[in-house]
Design a protein around this motif. Structure first.
Motif, PDB file in Angstrom:
ATOM      1  N   ASP A  31      25.466 -14.838  12.467  1.00 13.14           N
ATOM      2  CA  ASP A  31      24.474 -13.786  12.729  1.00 13.14           C
ATOM      3  C   ASP A  31      23.073 -14.363  12.919  1.00 13.14           C
ATOM      4  OD1 ASP A  31      26.393 -11.856  12.549  1.00 13.14           O
ATOM      5  OD2 ASP A  31      25.819 -11.130  10.560  1.00 13.14           O
ATOM      6  N   VAL A  32      22.327 -13.738  13.825  1.00 10.36           N
ATOM      7  CA  VAL A  32      20.920 -14.069  14.018  1.00 10.36           C
ATOM      8  C   VAL A  32      20.142 -12.755  14.031  1.00 10.36           C
ATOM      9  CG1 VAL A  32      19.188 -15.072  15.565  1.00 10.36           C
ATOM     10  CG2 VAL A  32      21.444 -16.148  15.382  1.00 10.36           C
ATOM     11  N   VAL A  33      19.159 -12.630  13.154  1.00 10.94           N
ATOM     12  CA  VAL A  33      18.295 -11.446  13.153  1.00 10.94           C
ATOM     13  C   VAL A  33      16.998 -11.824  13.870  1.00 10.94           C
ATOM     14  CG1 VAL A  33      17.037  -9.763  11.757  1.00 10.94           C
ATOM     15  CG2 VAL A  33      19.322 -10.523  11.054  1.00 10.94           C
ATOM     16  N   VAL A  34      16.620 -10.977  14.829  1.00 13.87           N
ATOM     17  CA  VAL A  34      15.464 -11.264  15.672  1.00 13.87           C
ATOM     18  C   VAL A  34      14.386 -10.208  15.449  1.00 13.87           C
ATOM     19  CG1 VAL A  34      14.681 -11.456  18.072  1.00 13.87           C
ATOM     20  CG2 VAL A  34      16.896 -12.426  17.399  1.00 13.87           C
ATOM     21  N   LYS A  35      13.160 -10.663  15.232  1.00 17.36           N
ATOM     22  CA  LYS A  35      11.999  -9.758  15.185  1.00 17.36           C
ATOM     23  C   LYS A  35      11.650  -9.452  16.635  1.00 17.36           C
ATOM     24  CE  LYS A  35       7.205  -9.729  13.352  1.00 17.36           C
ATOM     25  NZ  LYS A  35       6.975  -8.377  13.724  1.00 17.36           N
ATOM     26  N   ILE A  36      11.725  -8.192  17.017  1.00 10.45           N
ATOM     27  CA  ILE A  36      11.551  -7.816  18.425  1.00 10.45           C
ATOM     28  C   ILE A  36      10.087  -7.971  18.854  1.00 10.45           C
ATOM     29  CG2 ILE A  36      11.683  -5.892  20.071  1.00 10.45           C
ATOM     30  CD1 ILE A  36      14.426  -6.938  19.369  1.00 10.45           C
ATOM     31  N   GLY A  37       9.897  -8.684  19.967  1.00 13.42           N
ATOM     32  CA  GLY A  37       8.555  -8.830  20.529  1.00 13.42           C
ATOM     33  C   GLY A  37       8.370  -7.997  21.782  1.00 13.42           C
ATOM     34  N   GLY A  38       9.489  -7.535  22.326  1.00 20.62           N
ATOM     35  CA  GLY A  38       9.457  -6.677  23.508  1.00 20.62           C
ATOM     36  C   GLY A  38      10.847  -6.137  23.774  1.00 20.62           C
ATOM     37  N   ALA A  39      10.934  -4.842  24.107  1.00 19.06           N
ATOM     38  CA  ALA A  39      12.212  -4.208  24.437  1.00 19.06           C
ATOM     39  C   ALA A  39      12.038  -3.443  25.748  1.00 19.06           C
ATOM     40  CB  ALA A  39      12.647  -3.264  23.315  1.00 19.06           C
ATOM     41  N   GLY A  40      12.848  -3.773  26.724  1.00 22.54           N
ATOM     42  CA  GLY A  40      12.739  -3.118  28.033  1.00 22.54           C
ATOM     43  C   GLY A  40      13.284  -1.705  28.008  1.00 22.54           C
ATOM     44  N   VAL A  41      12.665  -0.853  28.812  1.00 26.94           N
ATOM     45  CA  VAL A  41      13.127   0.534  28.981  1.00 26.94           C
ATOM     46  C   VAL A  41      13.817   0.606  30.343  1.00 26.94           C
ATOM     47  CG1 VAL A  41      12.431   2.960  29.078  1.00 26.94           C
ATOM     48  CG2 VAL A  41      11.191   1.353  27.605  1.00 26.94           C
ATOM     49  N   CYS A  42      15.071   1.041  30.333  1.00 23.35           N
ATOM     50  CA  CYS A  42      15.938   0.913  31.511  1.00 23.35           C
ATOM     51  C   CYS A  42      16.450   2.277  31.938  1.00 23.35           C
ATOM     52  CB  CYS A  42      17.103   0.006  31.114  1.00 23.35           C
ATOM     53  SG  CYS A  42      18.367  -0.199  32.362  1.00 23.35           S
ATOM     54  N   ARG A  43      16.747   2.413  33.234  1.00 24.85           N
ATOM     55  CA  ARG A  43      17.315   3.667  33.720  1.00 24.85           C
ATOM     56  C   ARG A  43      18.627   3.996  32.995  1.00 24.85           C
ATOM     57  NH1 ARG A  43      15.577   7.147  37.091  1.00 24.85           N
ATOM     58  NH2 ARG A  43      13.849   5.820  37.665  1.00 24.85           N
TER      59      ARG A  43
END
Length: 344
Positions: A31-43
């Motif tokens: 497992d790898v837990v990632v601190k989100i720096g950006g999340a894309g918004v998709c159709r």
């Protein structure tokens, strides 16, 4: 247990909702837990809310949406050696087993035991996300997660289709790109980097066509009713060897097919409508319809190399995580140039 903000699907045909949920922790060795720096918004996020994926994904509601993610490693399982805490990473959209035939041949997308954060398990419209060591691509620290997040899926899908298309394109060929939006504007840059063919871009939005011309398209056609004729004019009346359709709805497929040369390839990337073609037309012209899902882990590594070189640049509009509804509305109403990114 510490909590975090997460934007969740609470019901279909309902608005997303911001909730407090537990921060994920590594429970398995990979497992790898990632601190989100950006999340894309998709159709696709809009399609999820419409219930289009409910049957396919069988996801239990509520769950956190968002499948285009980049950030920094915050915790790892005991067996993880390819990344460490603090590394900047982009996430391949799928969590894959590594053991099945597809994975063994590098075709992660068709893993027989996959999980897909944002589609059938918790995604990245949140402060943290849990994925696996197999899914993280360490990227140059000069690339900021919020600038590249959408390369994880939109970029990867566009790369996968454009790279497939480029394999058959020669300098004498023409390739038509339908749609120069979030995916299309990346596909154009990838075609420019990988293929010697002439690129014709069709979009109903004049600004999108302008953007396309500025990033490498040879010809831009605004879809105002005469786009098929204009493309035929640009291809000597024959049509293009390849059409890459990033729209796939509102009549695009019928127009796109009319723009295709005999023995041409029609790459379906955007979706939403049915393709309705008489079978006699398919055999008499010997055309191919080719489906494109998302790219493999290796595709993502290749794409990130193009990004590092500056050959592919993502045009983004950034929104605070709290402003998720504005981002969704802007995308739905065609107000986003390039790609919308949520930043926690």
């Amino acid at each position: 247990m510490s909590t975090m903000r997460a934007v969740q699907v609470v019901g279909y045909h309902q608005n997303l909702q911001m909730d407090q949920v537990p921060v994920p922790e590594p429970t398995g060795p990979w497992d790898v837990v990632v601190k989100i720096g950006g999340a894309g918004v998709c159709r696709t996020d809009l399609h999820i809310l419409e219930g289009q994926w409910a049957e396919k994904s069988q996801v239990q509601l509520p769950y956190t949406i968002g499948h285009e993610n980049a950030g920094w490693v915050s915790a790892v399982g005991s067996a993880v050696t390819n990344v460490q805490e603090g590394d900047t990473v982009i996430l391949h959209p799928l969590i894959t087993c590594g053991l099945c035939r597809a994975c063994r041949s590098g075709d992660d997308v068709h893993c027989e035991a996959n999980a897909f954060p944002g589609i059938d398990t918790n995604g990245g419209y949140a402060e943290y996300l849990k994925t696996s060591a197999r899914s993280v691509v360490k990227i140059d620290s000069s690339l900021h997660p919020a600038d590249v997040a959408a390369l994880a899926d939109a970029g990867l899908t566009a790369y996968h289709a454009a790279a497939k298309a480029a394999r058959r394109l020669t300098p004498r060929d023409k390739v038509v790109v339908i749609g120069a939006g979030g995916l299309g504007h990346i596909g154009i840059q990838v075609l420019k980097a990988l293929s010697p063919a002439e690129i014709i871009v069709v979009d109903r939005n004049a600004d999108a066509v302008k953007l396309a011309l500025s990033i490498g398209a040879d010809h831009g056609v605004v879809a105002e009713g005469t786009q098929v004729e204009q493309v035929l004019d640009l291809t000597g009346g024959n049509g293009a060897e390849v059409v890459v359709d990033f729209v796939g709805e509102n009549g695009a497929t019928a127009e796109g097919t009319a723009m295709l040369r005999q023995a041409g390839d029609y790459h379906v990337v955007g979706y939403g409508e049915n393709i309705d073609v008489p079978t006699i037309d398919i055999i008499s012209t010997e055309i191919n319809y080719i489906g494109n899902l998302v790219g493999s882990y290796n595709d993502l590594c290749d794409l990130m190399e193009l990004a590092r070189r500056g050959a592919v640049t993502l045009h983004t509009q950034k929104y605070a995580l709290d402003d998720f509804q504005t981002a969704i509305d802007d995308l739905d109403n065609g107000r986003v140039r390039g790609r919308a990114i949520l930043v926690p």
